[in-house]
Design a protein around this motif. Sequence first.
Motif, PDB file in Angstrom:
ATOM      1  N   GLY A  38      45.815 -26.003  -9.766  1.00  0.00           N
ATOM      2  CA  GLY A  38      45.475 -24.677  -9.478  1.00  0.00           C
ATOM      3  C   GLY A  38      45.762 -24.292 -10.768  1.00  0.00           C
ATOM      4  O   GLY A  38      45.764 -22.250 -10.525  1.00  0.00           O
ATOM      5  N   PRO A  79      37.813 -24.049  -1.467  1.00  0.00           N
ATOM      6  CA  PRO A  79      38.950 -24.783  -0.484  1.00  0.00           C
ATOM      7  C   PRO A  79      40.041 -24.762  -1.723  1.00  0.00           C
ATOM      8  O   PRO A  79      41.557 -24.366  -1.330  1.00  0.00           O
ATOM      9  CB  PRO A  79      38.936 -26.585   0.071  1.00  0.00           C
ATOM     10  CG  PRO A  79      37.754 -26.459  -0.067  1.00  0.00           C
ATOM     11  CD  PRO A  79      37.056 -25.644  -0.691  1.00  0.00           C
ATOM     12  N   TRP A  81      43.739 -22.082  -2.198  1.00  0.00           N
ATOM     13  CA  TRP A  81      45.181 -22.464  -2.221  1.00  0.00           C
ATOM     14  C   TRP A  81      45.747 -21.825  -3.191  1.00  0.00           C
ATOM     15  O   TRP A  81      46.821 -21.586  -3.451  1.00  0.00           O
ATOM     16  CB  TRP A  81      45.232 -24.235  -1.986  1.00  0.00           C
ATOM     17  CG  TRP A  81      44.702 -24.687  -1.145  1.00  0.00           C
ATOM     18  CD1 TRP A  81      43.904 -25.585  -0.063  1.00  0.00           C
ATOM     19  CD2 TRP A  81      45.879 -25.155   0.936  1.00  0.00           C
ATOM     20  NE1 TRP A  81      43.498 -25.900   1.328  1.00  0.00           N
ATOM     21  CE2 TRP A  81      44.949 -25.574   1.841  1.00  0.00           C
ATOM     22  CE3 TRP A  81      46.912 -24.095   0.581  1.00  0.00           C
ATOM     23  CZ2 TRP A  81      45.278 -25.678   2.872  1.00  0.00           C
ATOM     24  CZ3 TRP A  81      47.431 -24.291   1.749  1.00  0.00           C
ATOM     25  CH2 TRP A  81      46.206 -25.413   2.734  1.00  0.00           C
ATOM     26  N   LEU A  91      47.275 -18.987  -2.621  1.00  0.00           N
ATOM     27  CA  LEU A  91      48.466 -18.760  -1.455  1.00  0.00           C
ATOM     28  C   LEU A  91      49.145 -17.795  -1.960  1.00  0.00           C
ATOM     29  O   LEU A  91      50.080 -16.817  -0.787  1.00  0.00           O
ATOM     30  CB  LEU A  91      48.021 -20.265  -0.412  1.00  0.00           C
ATOM     31  CG  LEU A  91      49.387 -20.105   0.172  1.00  0.00           C
ATOM     32  CD1 LEU A  91      48.195 -18.978   1.699  1.00  0.00           C
ATOM     33  CD2 LEU A  91      49.850 -20.983   1.144  1.00  0.00           C
ATOM     34  N   THR A 124      43.389 -14.705   1.390  1.00  0.00           N
ATOM     35  CA  THR A 124      42.971 -16.025   1.584  1.00  0.00           C
ATOM     36  C   THR A 124      44.120 -15.605   2.675  1.00  0.00           C
ATOM     37  O   THR A 124      44.203 -17.250   3.319  1.00  0.00           O
ATOM     38  CB  THR A 124      44.520 -15.647   0.103  1.00  0.00           C
ATOM     39  OG1 THR A 124      44.376 -15.600  -0.731  1.00  0.00           O
ATOM     40  CG2 THR A 124      44.750 -17.548   0.243  1.00  0.00           C
ATOM     41  N   LEU A 137      42.433 -18.826   4.435  1.00  0.00           N
ATOM     42  CA  LEU A 137      42.771 -20.688   4.931  1.00  0.00           C
ATOM     43  C   LEU A 137      42.857 -21.026   6.397  1.00  0.00           C
ATOM     44  O   LEU A 137      42.811 -22.228   6.703  1.00  0.00           O
ATOM     45  CB  LEU A 137      44.645 -20.338   4.032  1.00  0.00           C
ATOM     46  CG  LEU A 137      44.453 -20.780   2.319  1.00  0.00           C
ATOM     47  CD1 LEU A 137      45.301 -20.661   2.247  1.00  0.00           C
ATOM     48  CD2 LEU A 137      43.499 -22.416   1.892  1.00  0.00           C
TER      49      LEU A 137
END
Length: 146
Positions: free
Chosen positions: A14, A102, A106, A109, A116, A120
Motif C-alpha cells: 500500500g 482493488p 484500498w 481509502l 474511492t 470500494l
Amino acid sequence: MRLVMGFFSGLIFGLGLVISGMANPAKVLNFLDLAGTWDPSLAFVMAGAMTTAFIGYRLVWRRKAPVLDASFDLPAQSRIDRPLILGAALFGIGWGIGGFCPGPAWAALPLLAPGTLVFLPAMLAGLWIGARARSNNFLAAKGALQ
C-alpha cells in the motif's frame, strides 16, 4: 506469525502504491489515454513490479516450502476458460472506467476521495453478488460459465 507478515506485506504494498502515485486514479486513466494526456509512469511501476517478482520467484522456487507454511499453495487448474476471460474483461473495463483496481483503491481509502468512496462499496457489492451467483449456480444455469 502469518497474519503479522501478511499485514506488513500489505502495508508495504500500500505504501508503494501511494508513493508511486498509483493510488491516484488519474494516473491510471492518463496512462490509458494514448491520444491525450498520456502518462507513462504506470509502465515504469509495472516494470519495477515485474522485475521484483521475477527475481523473487527465482529465489523462492529454490526452497522446498515457503517460510511460513508447509507447502506451496499452487492453483490446480491452468486452463483458460470462459469465466477467466469474462472476469479479466470485467476487471479491465472497470479499471479503465474508474482508474482503480482493488489494491490501489484500498490504499487510497484514507485519502477519502469521492471516487474511492464510491468504488470500494461498489467493488465489495460486486464481490458479494459474484460469490452468491456462483454459489447458487446462477451463471452456470444461464450458460455463462460453460
